[in-house]
Design an enzyme around this catalytic site. Structure first.
Site, mmCIF file in Angstrom:
data_model
loop_
_atom_site.group_PDB
_atom_site.id
_atom_site.type_symbol
_atom_site.label_atom_id
_atom_site.label_comp_id
_atom_site.label_asym_id
_atom_site.label_seq_id
_atom_site.Cartn_x
_atom_site.Cartn_y
_atom_site.Cartn_z
ATOM 1 C CD GLU A 93 -2.317 -3.722 -1.572
ATOM 2 O OE1 GLU A 93 -2.806 -3.304 -2.626
ATOM 3 O OE2 GLU A 93 -3.001 -4.291 -0.688
ATOM 4 C CG ASP A 142 -10.306 -5.136 -2.393
ATOM 5 O OD1 ASP A 142 -9.739 -5.943 -3.162
ATOM 6 O OD2 ASP A 142 -9.823 -4.787 -1.304
ATOM 7 C CE LYS A 146 -21.956 -11.892 -0.672
ATOM 8 N NZ LYS A 146 -21.363 -12.551 0.492
ATOM 9 C CG ASP A 178 -13.258 -7.720 -12.523
ATOM 10 O OD1 ASP A 178 -12.968 -6.786 -11.743
ATOM 11 O OD2 ASP A 178 -13.431 -8.891 -12.137
ATOM 12 C CB THR A 216 -2.861 -6.517 -12.556
ATOM 13 O OG1 THR A 216 -4.280 -6.650 -12.673
ATOM 14 C CG2 THR A 216 -2.430 -5.122 -12.902
ATOM 15 N NE ARG A 217 -1.487 -13.942 -8.106
ATOM 16 C CZ ARG A 217 -0.758 -14.528 -7.205
ATOM 17 N NH1 ARG A 217 0.360 -13.958 -6.811
ATOM 18 N NH2 ARG A 217 -1.117 -15.655 -6.676
ATOM 19 C CE1 TYR A 218 -9.950 -9.219 -7.953
ATOM 20 C CE2 TYR A 218 -10.463 -7.921 -9.899
ATOM 21 C CZ TYR A 218 -10.868 -8.615 -8.775
ATOM 22 O OH TYR A 218 -12.206 -8.710 -8.496
ATOM 23 C CD GLU A 219 -5.957 -7.275 -17.553
ATOM 24 O OE1 GLU A 219 -4.795 -7.737 -17.495
ATOM 25 O OE2 GLU A 219 -6.314 -6.464 -18.420
HETATM 26 C C1 LIG Z 1 -8.701 -6.497 -6.191
HETATM 27 S S1 LIG Z 1 -7.138 -5.977 -5.665
HETATM 28 C C2 LIG Z 1 -6.391 -5.399 -7.173
HETATM 29 C C3 LIG Z 1 -4.902 -5.266 -7.064
HETATM 30 C C4 LIG Z 1 -4.187 -4.742 -8.299
HETATM 31 N N1 LIG Z 1 -4.509 -3.348 -8.565
HETATM 32 C C5 LIG Z 1 -4.464 -5.609 -9.495
HETATM 33 O O1 LIG Z 1 -5.036 -5.115 -10.475
HETATM 34 O O2 LIG Z 1 -4.073 -6.796 -9.459
HETATM 35 C C6 LIG Z 1 -7.477 -4.463 -4.811
HETATM 36 C C7 LIG Z 1 -6.359 -3.994 -3.919
HETATM 37 O O3 LIG Z 1 -6.704 -2.776 -3.265
HETATM 38 C C8 LIG Z 1 -6.153 -2.803 -1.970
HETATM 39 N N2 LIG Z 1 -6.874 -1.848 -1.106
HETATM 40 C C9 LIG Z 1 -8.078 -2.026 -0.512
HETATM 41 N N3 LIG Z 1 -8.389 -0.972 0.243
HETATM 42 C C10 LIG Z 1 -7.365 -0.092 0.134
HETATM 43 C C11 LIG Z 1 -7.090 1.184 0.717
HETATM 44 N N4 LIG Z 1 -7.941 1.771 1.545
HETATM 45 N N5 LIG Z 1 -5.928 1.802 0.391
HETATM 46 C C12 LIG Z 1 -5.053 1.211 -0.459
HETATM 47 N N6 LIG Z 1 -5.266 0.003 -1.033
HETATM 48 C C13 LIG Z 1 -6.395 -0.635 -0.739
HETATM 49 C C14 LIG Z 1 -6.334 -4.253 -1.528
HETATM 50 O O4 LIG Z 1 -5.480 -4.624 -0.465
HETATM 51 C C15 LIG Z 1 -6.031 -5.008 -2.826
HETATM 52 O O5 LIG Z 1 -4.689 -5.382 -2.940
#
Ligand SMILES: C[S@@+](CC[C@H](N)C(=O)[O-])C[C@H]1O[C@@H](n2cnc3c(N)ncnc32)[C@H](O)[C@@H]1O
Length: 237
Positions: A93, A142, A146, A178, A216-219
């Site tokens: 992360e 992420d 867009k 999602d 998870t928090r994002y979910e």
């Molecule tokens: C939308 S969040 C979801 C986090 C978690 N999996 C959840 O469900 O709550 C996406 C995560 O992917 C991480 N991320 C983005 N690009 C990444 C990369 N190249 N390698 C590892 N993690 C990455 C971001 O920092 C972010 O914390």
């Protein structure tokens, strides 16, 4: 944890070294003194070692090896490590606050079966040996919804080739999202890859979370904002 995807300072979509730029902000609110101490003292003890050492050396002795890419606040990573103490997990992360949160949890709850990498998953994956993992998790990556940002999505043909390469035969790749355009995006690329099977137990299997899913928090944010979540498990063939 606020999403780092809002940062949008770079319009080229690339880092200075030419690699695709996938994430924006890697730091959030200031760490607590305890979290800062964990970053300084505990991370060096549990971090994935740099080259030329084997990145899996910290989890080599366990019955199974799992990899979580983009663990965010670490809810799933920590839950899986506690639920399956015989599995060794690598969590990757770039977001500092997420890494600090997991380190604090490991410290408080004496969790020993996690190795952490603070940074981008792709260069670390590139130096991992073939057939290293039984399971790989990419959960709510992420979304970059867009069209002009699609190039920042972590899932692409090269990434999937690496996921496939890193899985043991019969290994599982879990992907959840999602964002319906990201689900379509991933399904097309998984099909194009040709190395994965998708055998849902029922016709709407992907609408239900995995049996061992903690949330998870994002979910939770997706549900609050009225979005449906989709959960896929592919098998390496
Ligand atoms: C939308 S969040 C979801 C986090 C978690 N999996 C959840 O469900 O709550 C996406 C995560 O992917 C991480 N991320 C983005 N690009 C990444 C990369 N190249 N390698 C590892 N993690 C990455 C971001 O920092 C972010 O914390």
């Amino acid at each position: 944890m606020s999403s780092p995807m809002s940062a949008d300072t770079d319009t080229s979509g690339h880092n200075p070294d030419g690699t695709r730029r996938l994430y924006g902000r890697a730091k959030g609110k200031a760490l607590s003194a305890y979290q800062a101490r964990m970053m300084a003292e505990k991370l060096p003890q549990v971090r994935v070692p740099d080259a030329p050492a084997d990145p899996l050396s910290g989890i080599a002795g366990y019955d199974a090896q799992w990899l979580e890419i983009g663990f965010g606040g670490g809810e799933h990573l920590v839950h899986m490590a506690k639920t399956y103490p015989d599995a060794g997990l690598i969590g990757i992360e770039p977001f500092e606050n997420g890494v600090a949160k997991v380190l604090a949890c490991m410290d408080r709850e004496n969790i020993v079966n996690i190795s952490l990498h603070h940074g981008d998953a792709r260069p670390v994956m590139a130096r991992m040996a073939d057939q290293s993992f039984d399971k790989i998790f990419v959960l709510f990556p992420d979304p970059w919804p867009k069209v002009r940002h699609f190039k920042r999505r972590i899932i692409d043909a090269e990434f999937l080739r690496d996921v496939h390469r890193l899985l043991k035969p019969g290994g599982k790749f879990r992907f959840a999202s999602d964002i319906i355009s990201y689900v379509d995006w991933t399904l097309i690329r998984v099909m194009d890859d040709g190395g994965f099977a998708f055998s849902p137990a029922s016709k709407d299997d992907w609408r239900k979370p995995y049996a061992d899913w903690p949330g998870t928090r994002y979910e939770a944010k997706a549900f609050r904002e009225g979005r449906e979540c989709h959960y896929f498990e592919f098998t390496k063939i």
